[in-house]
Structure formats: structure tokens, C-alpha cells
Design an enzyme around this catalytic site. Structure first.
Site, PDB file in Angstrom:
ATOM      1  N   GLU A 126       0.809  -1.322   0.106  1.00 21.46           N
ATOM      2  CA  GLU A 126      -0.214  -0.160   0.248  1.00 21.46           C
ATOM      3  C   GLU A 126       0.960   1.442  -0.009  1.00 21.46           C
ATOM      4  O   GLU A 126       1.733   1.200   0.629  1.00 21.46           O
ATOM      5  CB  GLU A 126      -0.955   0.062   1.203  1.00 21.46           C
TER       6      GLU A 126
ATOM      7  N   GLU B 100      -2.575  -3.280   7.237  1.00 15.63           N
ATOM      8  CA  GLU B 100      -3.641  -4.126   7.316  1.00 15.63           C
ATOM      9  C   GLU B 100      -3.877  -5.374   6.146  1.00 15.63           C
ATOM     10  O   GLU B 100      -4.806  -5.800   6.125  1.00 15.63           O
ATOM     11  CB  GLU B 100      -5.044  -3.378   7.336  1.00 15.63           C
ATOM     12  N   ASN B 101      -2.738  -5.643   5.821  1.00 14.42           N
ATOM     13  CA  ASN B 101      -2.883  -6.773   4.710  1.00 14.42           C
ATOM     14  C   ASN B 101      -3.668  -7.825   5.241  1.00 14.42           C
ATOM     15  O   ASN B 101      -3.826  -8.308   6.469  1.00 14.42           O
ATOM     16  CB  ASN B 101      -1.426  -7.606   4.720  1.00 14.42           C
TER      17      ASN B 101
ATOM     18  N   GLU C  12      -6.052  -1.818  12.821  1.00 17.44           N
ATOM     19  CA  GLU C  12      -5.913  -2.584  11.685  1.00 17.44           C
ATOM     20  C   GLU C  12      -6.707  -3.797  11.631  1.00 17.44           C
ATOM     21  O   GLU C  12      -7.127  -4.140  10.324  1.00 17.44           O
ATOM     22  CB  GLU C  12      -4.334  -3.289  11.977  1.00 17.44           C
TER      23      GLU C  12
ATOM     24  N   HIS D 239      -9.843  -2.841   9.720  1.00 15.91           N
ATOM     25  CA  HIS D 239      -9.682  -2.663   8.488  1.00 15.91           C
ATOM     26  C   HIS D 239     -10.043  -3.989   7.550  1.00 15.91           C
ATOM     27  O   HIS D 239     -10.097  -3.854   6.405  1.00 15.91           O
ATOM     28  CB  HIS D 239      -8.084  -2.402   8.000  1.00 15.91           C
TER      29      HIS D 239
END
Length: 906
Positions: A146, A283-284, A317, A320
Site C-alpha cells: 500500500e 492491514e494486509n 488494523e 480494516h
């Protein structure tokens, strides 16, 4: 033939400079194999992409940068394979164009590309990190995609709306290391000295959420009630430091599942502490990566502020996974849907988990940060046009996070908790696994609430800035007039639909209404009557002679400022003295007064008098804002007024002293979390302002700690203040304690202790010491990510030195840090401390030939902040230079000590 070539050339030129990829081909599934070489710091890979050709074409356009394409081909559904005749690389556009001699017909096919690249050192894309094993630094590999850096790892359609599923394989992993990705491992095989990891196929997601981490970790795990396996991966031997984050994440998953009426979509959630990481966390999907300080909790070295920050970051996170991952913004214009909502739900979750922290009161600091940056002429709308990938990073700012989340809260307060929660559940259900725009959210909220939310909120998200509302009282009528608030004092354009909660004399006596015009009037005779009646009932023999206080924006939940007429201001100040107002409203009055003062609409004398009213206040929220206002006002007055005896500095110390005396340096058994945090802030302020007794006591305790790390005389929440005292009294002549502090940094194992020290070491008033510290950032002693702590607190005395250092080392800074997240701090932290028009011109001149789209907005905002201060200083010199020192002396209650000019101050 020439005509055909010419048309082809024109077509290729057409693809250049486009903000978005052409839509004649879209991906559905990626089968990605990565083969990193951690010794040579490079990687090779292959990707098979299931693609739908929507319009017949001889070109496929993908994102790719810093990759070498070795081979590529396209095979259609009839198993007909074609190889491109040319691969055109556009480095500026970060794309490649595969040119085919024959048309690819409409239908499905598979694109295969073999490629290679370098594990870079700029903490973006697929990059090299390091960890320490037995005193030896070794390589690891991490991804950070990102906003738009998946293209640095593999050729792809790298836009948030082009979602696909991902089947990922990681080969060539050394035996002692492990590989993690978004999904659980399906097959792990050993081949000699290396391992291969095949991961399960992911649900549909955007490329920026794909992640791979290769390293060595210990982990701990828990399972949610829904059977989701959650793990915290920590440095070897430190897995117990992940317990708090693990516990919070499990509870947050369960809380959000219930709140959104939507389960978490993946079978597992891993959280990984990464030693080299540019942001706070990422936040993958299913694999959240964190800076070590944000995931690891250390009972001995984590201050109360560290613990609170950890909870906010972890819940942000995890939030997200719904706002961003399950439902994704259509384009970066709508980034605030990700970041604003994740910020808001992080406070919702933290409040549920730790109600004693009163975290919603502290949310006002988030709102204040948004108001500050959005008062700049060079601010931008929440829904901001993003033209190219290189400028996306600049949108990850206080507008998207702080203003965005503040608008969410303002809207929630207006619509009510129940309708708002129901609307969000409907929104999640409608757009799960899809992309959405701001308008899509407003539509759902409108349907659920019956309110024209888009009409209300478009005024807040589509235009820059916010209003200041002038409130005047005449008999039983209040008059409101709104105009855009700009700190430079300019007349701003714009009109907003403003939800206003108004209280008169009591918080039980209130009214809510919308200000929908530039000027509006409100009859409050009923509120006056209600107050008088209730007051007389309570005090039967007492006649009400004075009009009660009137407070608009009750709770400071609205994203705007207020300026009251003199009569209303006087009543509010009396209400503060009589302790009638909530901490939130006292915070709001102080924050608004400071901002109005900065913009030239209030006098500093008025601000100092207001500060004086808060000296006995013990509420964390109020005192934290008071300390911040003291710091910033002191810097302005230092540049504006000749004060050889430091009377102004002593006034600021005096205002804070009462709290310091009540709190004391020793932690009190059973004290509140907020008091513990307040102790750190109060003594940090006294150390920064140069309070002699504070310096002496804290340095004495520092020396005890240096000799005995197990001493109880040096509790964790006073350490930062002690380190500040060490550096504020350090000079080139007497630097023994500063050297001891650097030695402590080198020996410290806890990341919290390391960052605590780094945040103080550039605070010395001696420019020679500061230069040494700045140069230390080029060494291996300070990780590239950690320079943000150093630059955030460069002393005022060394600001010119730091600016010269920046200019002399500009090329080296660009080479080492690139132009990513960390780089932006160099501009902001070194440029904004100045306060003269001459310096604004000098900064502008230096960057004229060096600025790029990646930091142009950051630079303009930094220069504007210099000009705001310069204008403020001019006004003070012209109107108040003689009044202010006398006022400060009059307000100071402790005996004035003659401290000659030259004694260091903040």
C-alpha cells in the site's frame, strides 16, 4: 505498413501519462510464485493471471516498476498461445505494455509472465529487512504494497478496484526461516537447505493487500469463538511480548463481527512484528504487519502511553479487515473510507475493551489534529483527486485519518447509535467483496435513516476546510454566522450544513439543530426559561439575575470552530471558574481560542488569561491540551518578544506546576491510567521548559538507573522526562550524561526504550550535539524507520543547524530513504519550526528545482505553516509586545526567579 506502425506508436503514446489502467482487460485470479535470494538480495518470480478480455485488443497494459520481464505469453480459452512482439516499459507511468502482432479476441485467457527484481532497501514493494541473531545482523524479506507498490514485486493490475483471488507460492526459503502470507499454508516442502511454501487461495481482494513475510519468529496463538486462529509472531525469545496485542485482536475480531453483523472472512489472522517497517502497521488481509513498537508490549519498558497506542493501532488494523479489505474504496479518492472509519472503530473497540481509559474524550485530540491541518489554505478535500500513484502517499495524512474519523463521529452523533450501526451492517452486506465510493455509503445511510445524508455530508467531504461559526447574543436570540476558517487569516469561501448541539446553563438543558445557511438565528427563550425555572426550584429564595452560560458544539463532537461575542465569552469563562463545564468543552474552548489567536482573531493576552484558568485542572484531556498550547505559544513568544529574564517561560512552568506537585514523580498504587499518562506529559513539559528542580531530580534518578537497571527510583513513565532533562542540559563542554544516554540506547534491548531515547536525543540546545545526532541517522545504529523519532524533537536552538544539514545532505537523504513515508518527516519536522517570511522564501527557493509530485503538498503545507507563525509574530510585536510580559508576571503565582537570557528553553 508505415501507417500501421504510426498508429501503433500513437496508441502506445496514448497509454503514457494515464492515471488509470485501460479497462479492456481485467484480472480475476493470480497464481504467483516468488523465489527470493536473501544472500544476493534479489528475487525471481512467475505469475499466471486469469484475464477477461472485454474489448478486442493488441495491447495488454499492466503496472510494473523496477522489474525485469524475462518472458511473457497469452493463452486464450482455445489453448492458442501468443507471445508479445514487444514489451514497452514506461517507468514514469510505472507500467509495461505487452504488444501483440495479432488481436486478442474477447473472452478469457491466461497471461504468463516471468520476471526478476531486487529486494530494495526503501521499505516498499518487496524489500530487504534485517534481524539480529546472536549479535549477527541477517537478512529477511517483507512486502509493503500500500498504496501502489505491488507492482514492484510482480506485474499486476495494481488498482484497488481490480480485485482478484491470489494463489501464492514462496520458494527458496532457508531452512531456519519461515514464510507467511495472507492465507494458511497448504503444502510445505523441504528441498535440501531450502523450503517451499504453498498457500491456500485467497478470497477476492485488492493487490495492495497481498503480503509475504520471510523471517524467523516465535509465535503465540488463540482462537476466536468463530474458530479463527489468531497468531502474534514476535522476535525469537520474545513471544510473551505479543500477549497483549493477541488478546486485543481476538476480542476486536469478535466485537467487529457482532457490530457489523458480518463474520471475519478468512480462516486465520496473523500479526507480525517487523524490525524494518516504514509505517505504524499495515492491514494486509489475514497478515497484519507492524512496526515492533506497535505490536510488542513490555511490562518493564512500556509506558501507559505505549499501551494505549498499541490498543489503538491493533484495533485500527483489525477494523480494516472489514473497512478496506472486505469492502474496499473504488479509488484512492475515497481513501478516507478506509482510514477514517478504521480510526473511528479503533476508538469504539478500545473504549469497549478499556472503558476506564475514557478514550472517547481523548478522541478530541484526533479531531484537533484534523482541525489544525485543515485550517491550511493548502489543505485538500476529504474526497481528494488523486492523479497518479506517486502522489497517493501524501493523502495518507491527517485529513484522511483525523478529519475523516471526526466526520464519522459527528455524523454518528447526529443520526444516533442504533441507526448508524444498522446502516454500517447494511453497507457491509451490500458491498462485501466489492468496491465502494463515498456516495455508496451515504446512500445506505440515507435509506436507513430517512435523512438526506449526501446533502449533509457532501459539504464536509467534497470541499476543503471547515467553518468558524461566530456566535452573537441579543436578548433571547442567538445569531450564527459561518465562514471558512483559515489560519493565515484569509477570507475563505465555502458553506457547510452544520449539526449544532447547544446547551444553556446546564447539560440537561440543550437543543440540537442544523445551521444550513451562512447566517442563522435561533430563539433560545425557552432554554433561558427552562434554566431559570430549574435554578429557582433548586434555590427557592434566590432570584436569577445573571444570564446563564451558552455553549455550542457540546462535547466538541462537531468539526468546526466557534468564536463567541464578548458577553458569551465572559459567561463561559465564569463557567470554567465555577467548574460547570465538562473536560470536553474546556478542551474545545482552549483549542478554539488557541487557533483563533494563531489566525489573528484573538489576542495572546486573552489566551494566557484562559490558560491561567486551567492551572488547577487535573483532567488528562484538559491538561494535555494546555501543555501543548503552552509549548506552541512559548515558541511564538520566544521569537516575538524580548524577555531577558525569561518571565514568559516561568509563567508556563507556573501553570503546569500545580499538577506536577499533585501527581508527584512516584506512581501511586491503584492510580488511573490517565493519571499515569498525565505524569509523563507534565514532567516532560517541565523538563522541556527547563525547570531547574525537575532537571536536577530526574538526572539524579537517571544516574541511579545507569548504575542499577533494577532500581525502583526510575519508573518507566518518568523516563522520557529524565532523558529530556539530560539532553536539555547537555552541551559540548559537559556531555557525559548525553554520552551515557547514547550508551543506554546502544545497550537497550526493548524497542520501547530505544524509541524513547531516540525521541529525546536531538533536543539538546547545543547545535554541535544535534549535528552529531543527525549524522548518526546515516549509520547502522539507527534503523531507517526510526529516524522519525529523532527529527520530531529537534531543539528550537538547532533549527538553523538542522536546515543546513538537510540542504547539505539532500542527495544522501533521497538515496537512503527514497520518497516514502519516513522521508516525509524530514520535510515536515525540519522545515515547519521556522517562523519568518525570509525562511519561508529560502525554503521555497531551495526546493524549487528539487520538489516532486511525491511531496509537493507536504512542502507547500510546511511553508504555509512558517508563514502563519511569521504573521502571528508580526501581530504580537505590533500590538502586544509590552503587555504580555507584564501580564505573565501578574498571572505567575510562584515567586519570580531571575533567570537571565541564554538559559535554554523549548
Amino acid at each position: 505498413m508505415n501507417t500501421m506502425k504510426q498508429n501503433e506508436s500513437q496508441k502506445l503514446e496514448h497509454f503514457k501519462g494515464q492515471n488509470r489502467l485501460p479497462k479492456f482487460a481485467i484480472p480475476h485470479r493470480y497464481d504467483l510464485t516468488l523465489k527470493p535470494n536473501l544472500e544476493l538480495c534479489n528475487f525471481s518470480g512467475s505469475v499466471l493471471v486469469d484475464v477477461s478480455i472485454l474489448d478486442s485488443t493488441r495491447f495488454l497494459v499492466l503496472n510494473s516498476i523496477d522489474l525485469v520481464v524475462h518472458e511473457s505469453s497469452f493463452t486464450n480459452s482455445n489453448n492458442h498461445k501468443v507471445v508479445p512482439s514487444e514489451v514497452v516499459v514506461d517507468n514514469d507511468g510505472e507500467t509495461i505494455v505487452l504488444v501483440f502482432d495479432e488481436f486478442l479476441s474477447v473472452g478469457d485467457g491466461v497471461l504468463e509472465i516471468n520476471f526478476g527484481g531486487v529486494l530494495n532497501e526503501h521499505m516498499k514493494g518487496f524489500y530487504k529487512g534485517t534481524y539480529v541473531d546472536g549479535g549477527v545482523r541477517k537478512n529477511m524479506a517483507v512486502t509493503q504494497f500500500e498504496p501502489a507498490d505491488a507492482r514492484r514485486c510482480f506485474p499486476c493490475w495494481d488498482e484497488p478496484a481490480l480485485k482478484a483471488t491470489f494463489k501464492i507460492t514462496v520458494d527458496n526459503v532457508p531452512l531456519e526461516l519461515t514464510a507467511l502470507s495472507n492465507m494458511p499454508v497448504s503444502v510445505e516442502t523441504i528441498n535440501g537447505d531450502f523450503k517451499s511454501f504453498c498457500f491456500e487461495e485467497s478470497p477476492i481482494m485488492s493487490t495492495y493487500l497481498v503480503a509475504v513475510v520471510i523471517g524467523i519468529f516465535d509465535y503465540i496463538e488463540e482462537t476466536t469463538h468463530d474458530g479463527v486462529k489468531v497468531r502474534a509472531y514476535c522476535p525469537v525469545g520474545k513471544s510473551e511480548k505479543g500477549k497483549l496485542a493477541l488478546s486485543i485482536s481476538v476480542k476486536a475480531l469478535e466485537l467487529y463481527t457482532k457490530y457489523f453483523s458480518m463474520p471475519y472472512a478468512l480462516p486465520k489472522l496473523d500479526m507480525v512484528a517487523v524490525p524494518d517497517f516504514s509505517g505504524g502497521a499495515m492491514e494486509n488481509y489475514g497478515l497484519i504487519t507492524y512496526r515492533e513498537t506497535e505490536l510488542l508490549h513490555d511490562d518493564l519498558h512500556s509506558a501507559a502511553a505505549n499501551t494505549q497506542r498499541l490498543s489503538i493501532v491493533v484495533t485500527h488494523e483489525v477494523g480494516h479487515q472489514w473497512f478496506g479489505n472486505l469492502v474496499t474504496m473504488e479509488w484512492w479518492t475515497h481513501l478516507w473510507l478506509n482510514e477514517g472509519f478504521a480510526t473511528w472503530v479503533s476508538y469504539l473497540a478500545t473504549d469497549s475493551l478499556f472503558p476506564e481509559w475514557r478514550i472517547w474524550t481523548q478522541f478530541l485530540e484526533v479531531t484537533a489534529g484534523g482541525l489544525h491541518i485543515d485550517s491550511l489554505e493548502q489543505s485538500h478535500p476529504v474526497e481528494v483527486e488523486v492523479d497518479n500513484a506517486s502522489s497517493v502517499l501524501e493523502v495518507f495524512d491527517a485529513i484522511s485519518y483525523k478529519k475523516g474519523s471526526s466526520l464519522v463521529r459527528m455524523l454518528k452523533e447526529y443520526l444516533g447509535d442504533e441507526i448508524f450501526q444498522k446502516s454500517l451492517s447494511s453497507y457491509m452486506k451490500k458491498y462485501a467483496c466489492k468496491n465502494a465510493t463515498t456516495e455508496d455509503l451515504w446512500s445506505v445511510l440515507s435509506d436507513e435513516s430517512g435523512v438526506e445524508v449526501n446533502k449533509l455530508m457532501d459539504t464536509w467531504t467534497k470541499q476543503t476546510g471547515y467553518p468558524v461559526i461566530y456566535v452573537k447574543s441579543e436578548d433571547n436570540t442567538l445569531e450564527f454566522e459561518q465562514t471558512r476558517f483559515i489560519s493565515l487569516g484569509l477570507q475563505g469561501e465555502g458553506q457547510w450544513i452544520v449539526p449544532i448541539i447547544l446547551s444553556v446553563g446546564s447539560y440537561s438543558n440543550c437543543k440540537t439543530f442544523l445551521l444550513e445557511t451562512k447566517v442563522g438565528k435561533l430563539d433560545i427563550s425557552e432554554l433561558y426559561h427552562s434554566y431559570t425555572s430549574s435554578h429557582q426550584n433548586c434555590n427557592k429564595n434566590e432570584e436569577v439575575t445573571e444570564k446563564p452560560w451558552v455553549k455550542a458544539n457540546v462535547g466538541h463532537t462537531g468539526f468546526y470552530r466557534l468564536k463567541y461575542d464578548s458577553a458569551l465569552t465572559a459567561r463561559l469563562r465564569k463557567a470554567i471558574e465555577e467548574k460547570c463545564l465538562s473536560p470536553e468543552d474546556k478542551f474545545g474552548i482552549l483549542d478554539d481560542t488557541y487557533a483563533l489567536c494563531e489566525a489573528g482573531e484573538e489576542s495572546i493576552s486573552s489566551l494566557l488569561s484562559l490558560m491561567d484558568l486551567f492551572r488547577e485542572d487535573q483532567d488528562y484531556l484538559v491538561l494535555s491540551r494546555l501543555i501543548s498550547a503552552c509549548h506552541n505559544t512559548a515558541k511564538i513568544l520566544k521569537d516575538a518578544i524580548y524577555d531577558p529574564w525569561n518571565h514568559l517561560n516561568q509563567f508556563f512552568i507556573d501553570v503546569i506546576m500545580s499538577s506536577a506537585e499533585k501527581l508527584g514523580l512516584e506512581p501511586v498504587s491503584g492510580e488511573s491510567h490517565l493519571n499515569t499518562m498525565l505524569r509523563e506529559e507534565v514532567f516532560m513539559a517541565l523538563a522541556t521548559f527547563g525547570h531547574k528542580e525537575t532537571h536536577e531530580e530526574l538526572k539524579k534518578r537517571f544516574q541511579i538507573y545507569i548504575k542499577d537497571k533494577n532500581t525502583s527510583a526510575f519508573p518507566v513513565d518518568i523516563r522520557k522526562a529524565a532523558y529530556m532533562s539530560v539532553m536539555r542540559t547537555a552541551s559540548d563542554v559537559d556531555r557525559s550524561e548525553a554520552d551515557s544516554l547514547l550508551k543506554l540506547y546502544r545497550e537497550a534491548d526493548a524497542v520501547q526504550e530505544k524509541t524513547r531515547i531516540l525521541s529525546c536525543i536531538a533536543s539538546s540546545p547545543d547545535p554541535d550535539i544535534v549535528i552529531e545526532v543527525l549524522n548518526l541517522m546515516f549509520s547502522d545504529e539507527i534503523r531507517e524507520q526510526d529516524t522519525v523519532y529523532v527529527t520530531a524533537r529537534i531543539s528550537m536552538e538547532a533549527r538553523e543547524t538542522a536546515w543546513i544539514w538537510l540542504k547539505e545532505n539532500w542527495d544522501a537523504i533521497i538515496k537512503r530513504w527514497g520518497q516514502g513515508m519516513v522521508f516525509h518527516h524530514f520535510i515536515r519536522d525540519i522545515v515547519t519550526p521556522f517562523s519568518s517570511h525570509e525562511m519561508a522564501e529560502e525554503v521555497d527557493e531551495f526546493f524549487r528545482s528539487r520538489v516532486t509530485p511525491a511531496f509537493v503538498r507536504n512542502l507547500k503545507q510546511s511553508i504555509e505553516q512558517i508563514r502563519i507563525k511569521a504573521r502571528w509574530i508580526e501581530k504580537v510585536k505590533k500590538e502586544e509586545s509590552l503587555i504580555i510580559p507584564k501580564l505573565a508576571r501578574g498571572l505567575t503565582r510562584s515567586p519570580m526567579t531571575a533567570v537571565p537570557e541564554g538559559v535554554p528553553m523549548a
